[in-house]
Design a protein around this motif. Structure first.
Motif, PDB file in Angstrom:
ATOM      1  N   UNK A  61     -54.628 124.742  50.559  1.00  0.00           N
ATOM      2  CA  UNK A  61     -53.497 125.561  50.121  1.00  0.00           C
ATOM      3  C   UNK A  61     -52.407 124.709  49.470  1.00  0.00           C
ATOM      4  N   UNK A  62     -51.897 125.198  48.347  1.00  0.00           N
ATOM      5  CA  UNK A  62     -50.705 124.649  47.693  1.00  0.00           C
ATOM      6  C   UNK A  62     -49.650 125.751  47.675  1.00  0.00           C
ATOM      7  N   UNK A  63     -48.480 125.466  48.231  1.00  0.00           N
ATOM      8  CA  UNK A  63     -47.384 126.423  48.302  1.00  0.00           C
ATOM      9  C   UNK A  63     -46.257 125.930  47.399  1.00  0.00           C
ATOM     10  N   UNK A  64     -45.824 126.771  46.461  1.00  0.00           N
ATOM     11  CA  UNK A  64     -44.880 126.359  45.434  1.00  0.00           C
ATOM     12  C   UNK A  64     -43.530 127.055  45.617  1.00  0.00           C
ATOM     13  N   UNK A  65     -42.457 126.231  45.614  1.00  0.00           N
ATOM     14  CA  UNK A  65     -41.095 126.717  45.870  1.00  0.00           C
ATOM     15  C   UNK A  65     -40.218 126.355  44.674  1.00  0.00           C
ATOM     16  N   UNK A  66     -39.667 127.354  44.006  1.00  0.00           N
ATOM     17  CA  UNK A  66     -38.914 127.144  42.772  1.00  0.00           C
ATOM     18  C   UNK A  66     -37.481 126.709  43.026  1.00  0.00           C
ATOM     19  N   UNK A  67     -36.787 126.427  41.939  1.00  0.00           N
ATOM     20  CA  UNK A  67     -35.440 125.896  42.022  1.00  0.00           C
ATOM     21  C   UNK A  67     -34.342 126.915  41.833  1.00  0.00           C
ATOM     22  N   UNK A  68     -33.138 126.406  41.517  1.00  0.00           N
ATOM     23  CA  UNK A  68     -31.931 127.215  41.409  1.00  0.00           C
ATOM     24  C   UNK A  68     -32.041 128.231  40.282  1.00  0.00           C
ATOM     25  N   UNK A  69     -31.761 129.495  40.596  1.00  0.00           N
ATOM     26  CA  UNK A  69     -31.730 130.542  39.587  1.00  0.00           C
ATOM     27  C   UNK A  69     -33.072 130.922  39.016  1.00  0.00           C
ATOM     28  N   UNK A  70     -34.140 130.464  39.640  1.00  0.00           N
ATOM     29  CA  UNK A  70     -35.478 130.667  39.086  1.00  0.00           C
ATOM     30  C   UNK A  70     -36.267 131.643  39.951  1.00  0.00           C
ATOM     31  N   UNK A  71     -37.586 131.659  39.750  1.00  0.00           N
ATOM     32  CA  UNK A  71     -38.494 132.517  40.499  1.00  0.00           C
ATOM     33  C   UNK A  71     -39.910 132.014  40.251  1.00  0.00           C
ATOM     34  N   UNK A  72     -40.902 132.684  40.833  1.00  0.00           N
ATOM     35  CA  UNK A  72     -42.270 132.160  40.829  1.00  0.00           C
ATOM     36  C   UNK A  72     -42.869 132.028  39.432  1.00  0.00           C
ATOM     37  N   UNK A  73     -42.338 132.752  38.443  1.00  0.00           N
ATOM     38  CA  UNK A  73     -42.848 132.643  37.089  1.00  0.00           C
ATOM     39  C   UNK A  73     -42.786 131.235  36.528  1.00  0.00           C
ATOM     40  N   UNK A  74     -41.873 130.412  37.059  1.00  0.00           N
ATOM     41  CA  UNK A  74     -41.786 129.022  36.601  1.00  0.00           C
ATOM     42  C   UNK A  74     -43.075 128.253  36.847  1.00  0.00           C
ATOM     43  N   UNK A  75     -43.857 128.702  37.834  1.00  0.00           N
ATOM     44  CA  UNK A  75     -45.134 128.050  38.141  1.00  0.00           C
ATOM     45  C   UNK A  75     -46.324 128.814  37.569  1.00  0.00           C
ATOM     46  N   UNK A  76     -46.072 129.935  36.916  1.00  0.00           N
ATOM     47  CA  UNK A  76     -47.155 130.837  36.531  1.00  0.00           C
ATOM     48  C   UNK A  76     -47.350 130.903  35.023  1.00  0.00           C
ATOM     49  N   UNK A  77     -47.069 129.815  34.335  1.00  0.00           N
ATOM     50  CA  UNK A  77     -47.325 129.746  32.894  1.00  0.00           C
ATOM     51  C   UNK A  77     -48.368 128.679  32.579  1.00  0.00           C
ATOM     52  N   UNK A  78     -49.205 128.389  33.567  1.00  0.00           N
ATOM     53  CA  UNK A  78     -50.253 127.399  33.369  1.00  0.00           C
ATOM     54  C   UNK A  78     -50.606 126.642  34.635  1.00  0.00           C
ATOM     55  N   UNK A  79     -49.607 126.274  35.411  1.00  0.00           N
ATOM     56  CA  UNK A  79     -49.854 125.498  36.627  1.00  0.00           C
ATOM     57  C   UNK A  79     -50.722 126.253  37.624  1.00  0.00           C
ATOM     58  N   UNK A  80     -50.305 127.448  37.994  1.00  0.00           N
ATOM     59  CA  UNK A  80     -50.978 128.180  39.074  1.00  0.00           C
ATOM     60  C   UNK A  80     -52.430 128.490  38.715  1.00  0.00           C
ATOM     61  N   UNK A  81     -52.672 128.962  37.509  1.00  0.00           N
ATOM     62  CA  UNK A  81     -54.032 129.329  37.119  1.00  0.00           C
ATOM     63  C   UNK A  81     -54.951 128.114  37.096  1.00  0.00           C
ATOM     64  N   UNK A  82     -54.469 126.992  36.595  1.00  0.00           N
ATOM     65  CA  UNK A  82     -55.305 125.795  36.543  1.00  0.00           C
ATOM     66  C   UNK A  82     -55.603 125.277  37.946  1.00  0.00           C
ATOM     67  N   UNK A  83     -54.595 125.201  38.793  1.00  0.00           N
ATOM     68  CA  UNK A  83     -54.799 124.716  40.158  1.00  0.00           C
ATOM     69  C   UNK A  83     -55.689 125.656  40.957  1.00  0.00           C
ATOM     70  N   UNK A  84     -55.644 126.950  40.628  1.00  0.00           N
ATOM     71  CA  UNK A  84     -56.439 127.938  41.365  1.00  0.00           C
ATOM     72  C   UNK A  84     -57.940 127.767  41.162  1.00  0.00           C
ATOM     73  N   UNK A  85     -58.348 126.929  40.217  1.00  0.00           N
ATOM     74  CA  UNK A  85     -59.767 126.631  40.056  1.00  0.00           C
ATOM     75  C   UNK A  85     -60.321 125.877  41.261  1.00  0.00           C
ATOM     76  N   UNK A  86     -59.446 125.144  41.955  1.00  0.00           N
ATOM     77  CA  UNK A  86     -59.885 124.294  43.065  1.00  0.00           C
ATOM     78  C   UNK A  86     -59.103 124.497  44.355  1.00  0.00           C
TER      79      UNK A  86
END
Length: 314
Positions: A61-86
């Motif tokens: 499991x990888x758990x991702x926590x975003x920064x100030x004024x942001x939300x989970x979309x910051x990790x969902x423009x390439x990072x999450x899908x690529x990491x989800x392969x493994x």
């Protein structure tokens, strides 16, 4: 009535009309944002209410926590899908941000938010995730490692807030609203129209020297910041962001999980020399990697960020 009295009345009426027009723009923008960027994941119940998250892939499991004024979309423009392969990748909207609830009286300090992340780990029954924290999310992840080391296997931090600083980046000056009624008034009237007018300038300060990706507004969730509740909670997070830095600094020597940091050398929000180099100089058990780039590494340097996370995700 005297001329002065009439002048005062006219001035007050003009101000009220101006505020009313800004309130209209704010409400219209918030409705449009909700339609353009609806929730894309699932919801669970924690102590602050409903929490929105995405859950992709299988494996460690990888758990991702975003920064100030942001939300989970910051990790969902390439990072999450690529990491989800493994891996099983979970990214959350921190309470109060994105589509997650947070009561207005809930504490907003990094340590308090770390306890909420621990609730997420327990509620989802996650087996010792690697926690990826960006910016303020890095400070929250550090507090999680100090208070709940048994719940995680390590930290991979992206441009994290780690050390006390004398002055925050100028782009955040408008968040320094210490009274709740002022935050409410500003959020419902001036904040959103002002943010829209200054979007190019603000994005240059936050992303620079990197360009803002075209997908940031919708897929990256950037538009979700154009809502009064987002502004209020971002202001509260900003005001509370430094409260636990002393606690964190005292705890670094005793960290019980491995910690690695990735920083952009040209970061204009958090100085890599302070929050990266100075930190590891005092605590060499923390690993630092630097690349050419700014602050928003999960959106602007996806390949290098993936390489960094994968290196420490086993």
């Amino acid at each position: 009535m005297t001329i002065l009295a009439w002048a005062i009345v006219i001035f007050v009426l003009l101000v009220l009309v101006w505020l009313g027009w800004n309130a209209h723009i704010t409400q219209k923008t918030a409705r449009n944002v909700a339609q353009a960027v609806p929730p894309r994941g699932n919801f669970i119940q924690i102590s602050t209410g409903q929490l929105h998250y995405i859950d992709k892939g299988q494996g460690p499991v990888i758990l991702m926590v975003h920064g100030l004024g942001a939300q989970l979309g910051n990790f969902d423009t390439g990072l999450a899908d690529d990491l989800a392969k493994d891996f099983r990748v979970i990214a959350i909207d921190r309470p109060g941000m994105g589509w997650s609830d947070r009561p207005k009286d809930a504490p907003a300090s990094p340590r308090a938010q770390a306890a909420l992340v621990a609730e997420v780990i327990d509620t989802l029954n996650l087996d010792k995730p690697l926690v990826v924290g960006h910016s303020l999310g890095g400070a929250i992840a550090m507090c999680l490692a100090l208070d709940f080391p048994e719940k995680i296997r390590g930290l991979a931090l992206l441009a994290p807030l780690t050390m006390p600083t004398q002055a925050p980046a100028e782009v955040f000056a408008g968040l320094n609203l210490r009274r709740a009624w002022i935050r409410r008034l500003v959020s419902e009237t001036l904040a959103i129209p002002t943010t829209i007018r200054m979007a190019e300038q603000n994005m240059a300060a936050i992303f620079g020297p990197d360009a803002v990706p075209a997908e940031y507004a919708v897929q990256g969730g950037g538009m979700l910041g154009l809502r009064p509740v987002s502004f209020r909670n971002t202001s509260r997070d900003f005001l509370a962001s430094g409260k636990d830095l002393g606690f964190m600094v005292k705890g670094y020597a005793g960290l019980q999980v491995p910690v690695s940091i990735l920083f952009g050398r040209q970061d204009q929000v958090l100085d890599a020399a302070v929050h990266g180099e100075a930190l590891v100089a005092k605590h060499p058990h923390i690993t630092l990697h630097q690349i050419d780039g700014g602050h928003m590494l999960p959106l602007t340097h996806i390949a290098q960020t993936l390489e960094f996370i994968r290196k420490y995700s086993q």
